[in-house]
Write a protein that holds these residues in place. Structure first.
Motif, PDB file in Angstrom:
ATOM      1  N   ALA A 225       0.832  -1.203   0.000  1.00 56.43           N
ATOM      2  CA  ALA A 225       0.000   0.000   0.000  1.00 56.43           C
ATOM      3  C   ALA A 225       0.867   1.253   0.000  1.00 56.43           C
ATOM      4  CB  ALA A 225      -0.927  -0.011   1.216  1.00 56.43           C
ATOM      5  N   GLU A 226       1.934   1.221   0.792  1.00 57.47           N
ATOM      6  CA  GLU A 226       2.833   2.386   0.843  1.00 57.47           C
ATOM      7  C   GLU A 226       3.539   2.596  -0.484  1.00 57.47           C
ATOM      8  OE1 GLU A 226       6.523   4.532   1.299  1.00 57.47           O
ATOM      9  OE2 GLU A 226       6.426   2.361   1.025  1.00 57.47           O
ATOM     10  N   ARG A 227       3.965   1.495  -1.125  1.00 62.34           N
ATOM     11  CA  ARG A 227       4.646   1.618  -2.409  1.00 62.34           C
ATOM     12  C   ARG A 227       3.703   2.105  -3.504  1.00 62.34           C
ATOM     13  NH1 ARG A 227       9.850  -0.587  -3.199  1.00 62.34           N
ATOM     14  NH2 ARG A 227      10.930  -0.321  -1.207  1.00 62.34           N
ATOM     15  N   THR A 228       2.484   1.587  -3.531  1.00 64.09           N
ATOM     16  CA  THR A 228       1.534   2.015  -4.553  1.00 64.09           C
ATOM     17  C   THR A 228       1.135   3.471  -4.342  1.00 64.09           C
ATOM     18  OG1 THR A 228      -0.274   1.080  -3.234  1.00 64.09           O
ATOM     19  CG2 THR A 228       0.625  -0.286  -4.991  1.00 64.09           C
ATOM     20  N   MET A 229       1.112   3.906  -3.076  1.00 63.92           N
ATOM     21  CA  MET A 229       0.812   5.314  -2.802  1.00 63.92           C
ATOM     22  C   MET A 229       1.896   6.207  -3.382  1.00 63.92           C
ATOM     23  SD  MET A 229      -1.266   7.502  -1.432  1.00 63.92           S
ATOM     24  CE  MET A 229      -2.272   6.567  -0.275  1.00 63.92           C
ATOM     25  N   ARG A 230       3.135   5.723  -3.325  1.00 66.59           N
ATOM     26  CA  ARG A 230       4.236   6.502  -3.906  1.00 66.59           C
ATOM     27  C   ARG A 230       4.055   6.681  -5.408  1.00 66.59           C
ATOM     28  NH1 ARG A 230       9.882   3.979  -1.750  1.00 66.59           N
ATOM     29  NH2 ARG A 230       9.452   3.966   0.494  1.00 66.59           N
ATOM     30  N   MET A 231       3.488   5.652  -6.062  1.00 70.43           N
ATOM     31  CA  MET A 231       3.331   5.702  -7.516  1.00 70.43           C
ATOM     32  C   MET A 231       2.173   6.597  -7.934  1.00 70.43           C
ATOM     33  SD  MET A 231       4.171   1.780  -8.701  1.00 70.43           S
ATOM     34  CE  MET A 231       3.012   0.996  -7.601  1.00 70.43           C
ATOM     35  N   ALA A 232       1.248   6.911  -7.006  1.00 66.77           N
ATOM     36  CA  ALA A 232       0.118   7.764  -7.349  1.00 66.77           C
ATOM     37  C   ALA A 232       0.579   9.214  -7.449  1.00 66.77           C
ATOM     38  CB  ALA A 232      -0.970   7.642  -6.291  1.00 66.77           C
ATOM     39  N   PRO A 233      -0.002  10.002  -8.365  1.00 69.29           N
ATOM     40  CA  PRO A 233       0.383  11.410  -8.475  1.00 69.29           C
ATOM     41  C   PRO A 233       0.008  12.173  -7.212  1.00 69.29           C
ATOM     42  CG  PRO A 233      -1.545  10.938  -9.828  1.00 69.29           C
ATOM     43  CD  PRO A 233      -1.026   9.626  -9.343  1.00 69.29           C
ATOM     44  N   THR A 234       0.903  13.020  -6.746  1.00 77.41           N
ATOM     45  CA  THR A 234       0.664  13.801  -5.526  1.00 77.41           C
ATOM     46  C   THR A 234       0.848  15.288  -5.810  1.00 77.41           C
ATOM     47  OG1 THR A 234       2.985  13.532  -4.839  1.00 77.41           O
ATOM     48  CG2 THR A 234       1.393  11.909  -4.010  1.00 77.41           C
ATOM     49  N   TYR A 235       0.201  16.106  -4.989  1.00 76.80           N
ATOM     50  CA  TYR A 235       0.232  17.549  -5.184  1.00 76.80           C
ATOM     51  C   TYR A 235       0.266  18.240  -3.812  1.00 76.80           C
ATOM     52  CZ  TYR A 235      -1.803  16.024  -9.644  1.00 76.80           C
ATOM     53  OH  TYR A 235      -2.048  15.380 -10.825  1.00 76.80           O
ATOM     54  N   ALA A 272      -0.394  22.378   2.700  1.00 74.43           N
ATOM     55  CA  ALA A 272      -0.259  20.929   2.862  1.00 74.43           C
ATOM     56  C   ALA A 272       0.862  20.400   1.977  1.00 74.43           C
ATOM     57  CB  ALA A 272      -1.570  20.239   2.501  1.00 74.43           C
ATOM     58  N   PRO A 273       1.636  19.445   2.480  1.00 74.01           N
ATOM     59  CA  PRO A 273       2.694  18.836   1.660  1.00 74.01           C
ATOM     60  C   PRO A 273       2.079  17.963   0.571  1.00 74.01           C
ATOM     61  CG  PRO A 273       2.452  17.651   3.717  1.00 74.01           C
ATOM     62  CD  PRO A 273       1.549  18.846   3.815  1.00 74.01           C
ATOM     63  N   PRO A 274       2.879  17.517  -0.402  1.00 72.03           N
ATOM     64  CA  PRO A 274       2.332  16.694  -1.494  1.00 72.03           C
ATOM     65  C   PRO A 274       1.626  15.449  -0.971  1.00 72.03           C
ATOM     66  CG  PRO A 274       4.540  17.437  -2.039  1.00 72.03           C
ATOM     67  CD  PRO A 274       4.304  17.812  -0.610  1.00 72.03           C
ATOM     68  N   ASP A 275       0.423  15.227  -1.481  1.00 75.83           N
ATOM     69  CA  ASP A 275      -0.376  14.046  -1.157  1.00 75.83           C
ATOM     70  C   ASP A 275      -1.343  13.822  -2.312  1.00 75.83           C
ATOM     71  OD1 ASP A 275      -1.469  11.888   0.197  1.00 75.83           O
ATOM     72  OD2 ASP A 275      -1.505  12.936   2.123  1.00 75.83           O
ATOM     73  N   THR A 276      -2.071  12.710  -2.268  1.00 78.89           N
ATOM     74  CA  THR A 276      -3.024  12.444  -3.347  1.00 78.89           C
ATOM     75  C   THR A 276      -4.214  13.392  -3.224  1.00 78.89           C
ATOM     76  OG1 THR A 276      -4.216  10.769  -2.068  1.00 78.89           O
ATOM     77  CG2 THR A 276      -2.349  10.021  -3.418  1.00 78.89           C
ATOM     78  N   LEU A 277      -4.888  13.616  -4.342  1.00 82.88           N
ATOM     79  CA  LEU A 277      -6.061  14.483  -4.325  1.00 82.88           C
ATOM     80  C   LEU A 277      -7.148  13.917  -3.420  1.00 82.88           C
ATOM     81  CD1 LEU A 277      -6.247  15.280  -8.155  1.00 82.88           C
ATOM     82  CD2 LEU A 277      -5.256  16.699  -6.330  1.00 82.88           C
ATOM     83  N   GLU A 278      -7.268  12.592  -3.394  1.00 79.94           N
ATOM     84  CA  GLU A 278      -8.292  11.957  -2.577  1.00 79.94           C
ATOM     85  C   GLU A 278      -8.083  12.244  -1.085  1.00 79.94           C
ATOM     86  OE1 GLU A 278      -8.128  10.074  -6.484  1.00 79.94           O
ATOM     87  OE2 GLU A 278      -6.598  10.489  -4.961  1.00 79.94           O
ATOM     88  N   TRP A 279      -6.808  12.185  -0.641  1.00 83.31           N
ATOM     89  CA  TRP A 279      -6.545  12.438   0.769  1.00 83.31           C
ATOM     90  C   TRP A 279      -6.754  13.905   1.126  1.00 83.31           C
ATOM     91  CZ3 TRP A 279      -6.746   9.654   4.835  1.00 83.31           C
ATOM     92  CH2 TRP A 279      -6.455   8.286   4.779  1.00 83.31           C
ATOM     93  N   GLY A 295      -4.888  26.454  -4.668  1.00 85.11           N
ATOM     94  CA  GLY A 295      -4.094  25.604  -5.548  1.00 85.11           C
ATOM     95  C   GLY A 295      -3.911  24.223  -4.939  1.00 85.11           C
ATOM     96  N   PRO A 296      -3.649  23.262  -5.773  1.00 87.05           N
ATOM     97  CA  PRO A 296      -3.442  23.335  -7.226  1.00 87.05           C
ATOM     98  C   PRO A 296      -4.768  23.245  -7.979  1.00 87.05           C
ATOM     99  CG  PRO A 296      -3.101  21.091  -6.507  1.00 87.05           C
ATOM    100  CD  PRO A 296      -3.410  21.893  -5.262  1.00 87.05           C
ATOM    101  N   PRO A 297      -4.765  23.530  -9.278  1.00 86.82           N
ATOM    102  CA  PRO A 297      -6.013  23.429 -10.055  1.00 86.82           C
ATOM    103  C   PRO A 297      -6.545  22.005 -10.120  1.00 86.82           C
ATOM    104  CG  PRO A 297      -4.119  23.891 -11.480  1.00 86.82           C
ATOM    105  CD  PRO A 297      -3.663  24.091 -10.075  1.00 86.82           C
ATOM    106  N   GLU A 298      -5.645  21.007 -10.029  1.00 89.25           N
ATOM    107  CA  GLU A 298      -6.096  19.613 -10.059  1.00 89.25           C
ATOM    108  C   GLU A 298      -6.999  19.301  -8.865  1.00 89.25           C
ATOM    109  OE1 GLU A 298      -2.284  19.799 -12.358  1.00 89.25           O
ATOM    110  OE2 GLU A 298      -2.996  20.566 -10.415  1.00 89.25           O
TER     111      GLU A 298
END
Length: 331
Positions: A225-235, A272-279, A295-298
């Motif tokens: 789960a931690e590794r797959t979270m790393r692969m997800a785009p973060t902002y 907030a530091p970089p994290d997924t949009l969902e979080w 921000g960000p616009p995403e």
């Protein structure tokens, strides 16, 4: 059980791994001579198991598909997994599959020992399959079979991943979200890696024994789960919340990641530091106060699409409180 029968079952268990076994390998695993292995192979053929022999220096034995399906030899955990899978398949709205799964499940449960039937009942009773889960990217069944076999037999595995050759010691198969992942120790990179199985091709068991390694942290699911979270785009996020910082901290049960600073107008600013949009969206929803996203616009787009989903879900609905009010207040 006699030594001969036990050896025959052990031989069959080895041959059910989808790979080519040399006579010397089988003899070494079973602790017998090559002549005994050949006799046992002939005995399996008499019982209906299609064991194919390839001649030459690179030859060996493999179990192939035959005209009829002979009995399968399953370990305890494999039998439990099959039974649970059949119960899940029986509940799926796929024409013909549900009935076939019920028949197969009935045959399997009839021969399962009582202790394994209790395990199946316990696991299925505590597991809920989401009825609206969506299928992820297609995974070649052969990839799953070979990967699972090498994990069970503690063997090294070779495959191609995004057109690049990999040589690994597989540790576990994990489902996360809508995808299958293989957790393995990459021998060429000397580190643990997580591979999406829909991107894996040309799998082959090598026959070489895999070393016993501990997954960092000891929890396979958490590690994947931690590794797959790393692969997800973060902002990173920049949000102005219409409430004092103390109130935000109280609603979240602690300070959020990043910095939370009170503003002169009674609001607070959250960097907030970089994290997924969902979080990001989940934390903002948990605060329960109006906010503005700088921000960000995403993140703005994600919140807009999520709001549209909720708006569509509640369109035309009548609150229960309103319904109760039309009938009079409860006593």
């Amino acid at each position: 059980m006699s030594d001969a029968r036990a050896r025959l079952l052990s031989l069959l268990s080895l041959l059910q791994t989808p790979r080519l076994w040399s006579g010397s390998e089988l003899a070494g695993r079973l602790g017998v001579s090559g002549r005994t292995v050949r006799r046992d192979i002939d005995r399996l053929r008499e019982l209906g198991y299609p064991v194919h022999a390839e001649q030459g220096g690179m030859g060996g034995y493999r179990l192939t598909a035959g005209a009829a399906m002979p009995p399968l030899l399953l370990e305890d955990d494999e039998a439990v997994a099959v039974a649970i899978g059949l119960r899940t398949a029986a509940a799926q709205p796929v024409t013909g599959v549900d009935e076939a799964a019920v028949r197969a499940m009935g045959k399997l449960l009839q021969v399962l020992p009582a202790r394994l039937r209790r395990r199946v009942d316990t696991l299925t009773a505590s597991t809920v399959a989401h009825p609206f889960s969506l299928a992820g990217e297609a995974v070649d069944p052969d990839v799953l079979v070979v990967a699972a076999a090498t994990i069970a037999n503690h063997e090294r595995l070779r495959f191609r991943y995004r057109d690049e050759g990999r040589h690994v010691e597989p540790r576990a198969l994990v489902t996360a979200g809508r995808r299958w992942y293989l957790l393995a120790f990459d021998l060429d990179r000397d580190d643990w890696r997580t591979f999406r199985l829909d991107r894996v091709t040309a799998v082959a068991a090598t026959g070489a024994r895999a070393a016993t390694r501990d997954v960092p942290g000891g929890d396979v699911a958490a590690f994947v789960a931690e590794r797959t979270m790393r692969m997800a785009p973060t902002y990173p996020a920049d949000v102005v919340i219409h409430a004092p910082a103390a109130q935000v901290v109280d609603r979240l049960g602690g300070p959020p990641p990043g910095t939370l600073t009170d503003q002169p107008d009674g609001t607070c600013r959250w960097l907030a530091p970089p994290d997924t949009l969902e979080w990001h969206a989940l934390r903002l929803a948990s605060i329960g106060q109006p906010f503005d996203v700088d921000g960000p616009p995403e993140l703005v787009d994600h919140l807009r699409s999520t709001a549209a989903l909720f708006q569509a879900a509640t369109a035309g609905s009548t609150p229960r409180s309103a319904t109760r009010g039309s009938r009079g207040s409860p006593r």
